[in-house]
Design an enzyme around this catalytic site. Structure first.
Site, short mmCIF file in Angstrom:
data_model
loop_
_atom_site.label_atom_id
_atom_site.label_comp_id
_atom_site.label_asym_id
_atom_site.label_seq_id
_atom_site.Cartn_x
_atom_site.Cartn_y
_atom_site.Cartn_z
N GLY A 108 0.56 -1.38 0.11
CA GLY A 108 -0.30 -0.22 0.21
C GLY A 108 0.46 1.13 0.02
N GLU A 131 2.59 -8.01 -1.52
CA GLU A 131 1.34 -8.39 -1.70
C GLU A 131 1.37 -10.42 -1.89
OE1 GLU A 131 1.17 -5.87 -3.31
OE2 GLU A 131 -0.08 -4.36 -2.09
C1 HXC Z 1 2.70 -3.79 10.31
C2 HXC Z 1 4.85 -3.68 10.03
C3 HXC Z 1 4.90 -3.43 8.34
C4 HXC Z 1 2.99 -3.58 8.17
C5 HXC Z 1 6.98 -3.28 9.17
N1 HXC Z 1 5.59 -3.54 10.35
N2 HXC Z 1 5.45 -3.45 8.57
N3 HXC Z 1 3.88 -3.59 11.28
N4 HXC Z 1 2.25 -3.82 8.74
N5 HXC Z 1 3.14 -3.34 6.88
C6 HXC Z 1 6.46 -3.17 12.02
C7 HXC Z 1 6.88 -4.33 12.24
O1 HXC Z 1 6.39 -5.92 12.41
C8 HXC Z 1 7.99 -4.10 12.97
O2 HXC Z 1 7.69 -4.06 14.30
C9 HXC Z 1 8.10 -3.24 13.18
O3 HXC Z 1 8.10 -2.32 11.58
C10 HXC Z 1 10.26 -3.27 11.79
O4 HXC Z 1 10.50 -4.06 10.65
P1 HXC Z 1 11.10 -5.21 10.81
O5 HXC Z 1 10.21 -5.71 9.88
O6 HXC Z 1 11.54 -5.53 12.84
O7 HXC Z 1 11.95 -4.13 10.56
P2 HXC Z 1 12.81 -4.85 8.94
O8 HXC Z 1 13.47 -6.32 9.33
O9 HXC Z 1 14.28 -4.03 8.65
O10 HXC Z 1 12.54 -5.21 7.84
C11 HXC Z 1 11.44 -3.75 7.32
C12 HXC Z 1 10.68 -4.72 5.81
C13 HXC Z 1 9.59 -5.16 6.59
C14 HXC Z 1 11.51 -4.84 4.68
C15 HXC Z 1 9.81 -3.19 5.67
O11 HXC Z 1 9.00 -4.75 8.17
C16 HXC Z 1 8.62 -5.50 5.74
O12 HXC Z 1 8.31 -7.11 4.59
N6 HXC Z 1 7.53 -5.43 6.02
C17 HXC Z 1 6.22 -5.66 5.29
C18 HXC Z 1 5.72 -4.81 4.09
C19 HXC Z 1 4.71 -5.52 3.10
O13 HXC Z 1 4.76 -6.58 3.02
N7 HXC Z 1 3.88 -4.89 2.84
C20 HXC Z 1 3.06 -5.91 2.27
C21 HXC Z 1 1.37 -5.18 2.94
S1 HXC Z 1 0.02 -5.77 2.38
P3 HXC Z 1 7.98 -4.54 15.85
O14 HXC Z 1 6.95 -4.23 16.73
O15 HXC Z 1 8.56 -6.22 15.19
O16 HXC Z 1 8.82 -3.37 15.66
C22 HXC Z 1 -0.72 -3.96 1.72
C23 HXC Z 1 -1.83 -3.83 0.98
C24 HXC Z 1 -2.40 -2.79 0.54
O17 HXC Z 1 0.18 -3.39 1.55
C25 HXC Z 1 -3.75 -3.10 0.48
C26 HXC Z 1 -4.69 -3.34 0.75
C27 HXC Z 1 -6.23 -4.25 0.38
#
Ligand code: HXC
Length: 257
Positions: A108, A131
């Site tokens: 997103g 996603e």
């Molecule tokens: C909730 C999230 C998050 C997310 C990161 N965090 N992304 N929380 N939703 N999308 C949180 C982690 O849980 C963590 O919290 C803190 O942020 C730091 O992230 P880390 O993972 O510890 O950092 P790092 O190891 O450096 O990795 C960074 C990253 C990874 C590569 C960006 O966080 C990641 O892959 N995030 C998810 C990215 C993703 O898949 N996005 C798409 C989502 S689906 P804590 O509490 O542990 O410190 C989407 C759909 C849209 O967007 C449409 C909907 C209808």
């Protein structure tokens, strides 16, 4: 507040502000962002908007996965529509939006940046649509806007693999317009915003509206629309000011009227 709004002259900056979760969007965050965009749309003094993320790691790491996980399909539909309404509000806004992508723009986060008129990125930026790695397709316009921006070949690869693209590759794909050191990114964004804000706001707005149609309508229809807004611009004070300033060899002072 999950969103900060700051005004500097004719330029507004919206900062996505949930750095603990890399600015991931939950419902409150999206609703606040939507309200901020709609409020700025009513402000004629605001001629360009910069959208960026708080902290040095992320523009936005996507929708909040913790909030999303337990949604039922009807709630997921509502969440998809809410994120899409934010993207549509950016596109419908009278001002050009510049996404200053200061780190991760994933899912997103990438989709919100795609709704912006221009994307510039820091060297540490990484963009992508991960996603499918979570068991879902994109839901805030990634299948549509990424495809339109970079073409179906690259969009299919990025969406099917979910891989992250670093800033230099994003630049090659046309996903971002320019890449700067992180420390320079906001200055460059402000420079770009100010160069837009110095121009006639109604002409910029008409251009934004006409460009949006280029991707949606047949050439004839788009050209008719362009000719119409071109003609209407001759009813503005700024058209007289812009052309007079050129002929008098001075800088134009546009008022947005
Ligand atoms: C909730 C999230 C998050 C997310 C990161 N965090 N992304 N929380 N939703 N999308 C949180 C982690 O849980 C963590 O919290 C803190 O942020 C730091 O992230 P880390 O993972 O510890 O950092 P790092 O190891 O450096 O990795 C960074 C990253 C990874 C590569 C960006 O966080 C990641 O892959 N995030 C998810 C990215 C993703 O898949 N996005 C798409 C989502 S689906 P804590 O509490 O542990 O410190 C989407 C759909 C849209 O967007 C449409 C909907 C209808």
């Amino acid at each position: 507040m999950p969103i900060d709004v700051a005004l500097d002259g004719h330029v507004a900056t919206i900062t996505l502000n949930r750095p603990d979760v890399l600015n991931a969007f939950n419902t409150e965050h999206l609703e606040t962002l939507h309200n901020a965009i709609m409020t700025l749309a009513e402000e004629p003094e605001v001629r360009a908007v910069i959208l960026t993320g708080a902290g040095e790691r992320a523009f936005a790491a996507g929708a909040d996965i913790a909030e999303m996980r337990d949604k039922r399909p009807s709630q997921a539909l509502e969440f998809a529509r809410l994120g899409q309404s934010v993207c549509l509000a950016i596109e419908a806004a009278p001002q050009p939006y510049i996404a200053a992508v200061n780190g991760y723009a994933l899912g997103g986060g990438c989709e919100v940046s795609l709704a912006c008129d221009i994307r510039i990125a820091s060297e540490n930026a990484a963009l992508g649509q991960p996603e499918v790695t979570l068991g879902i397709p994109p839901g805030w316009g990634g299948t549509q806007r990424l495809t339109r921006l970079v073409g179906p070949g690259i969009a299919r690869e990025l969406i099917y693999t979910g891989r992250r693209v670093k800033a230099d590759e994003a630049l090659r794909f046309g996903l971002v317009n320019a890449v700067y050191p992180l420390s320079d990114l906001m200055d460059k964004a402000r420079e770009l915003a100010n160069s837009i804000a110095a121009n006639a706001p109604l002409a910029v707005r008409a251009s934004k509206d006409a460009i949006a149609r280029a991707l949606d309508v047949e050439l004839d229809t788009g050209l008719s629309y362009e000719a119409g807004v071109f003609a209407l611009s001759f009813d503005t004070a700024d058209q007289k000011e812009g052309m007079s300033a050129f002929l008098e060899r001075r800088k134009a002072d546009f008022t947005g009227s």
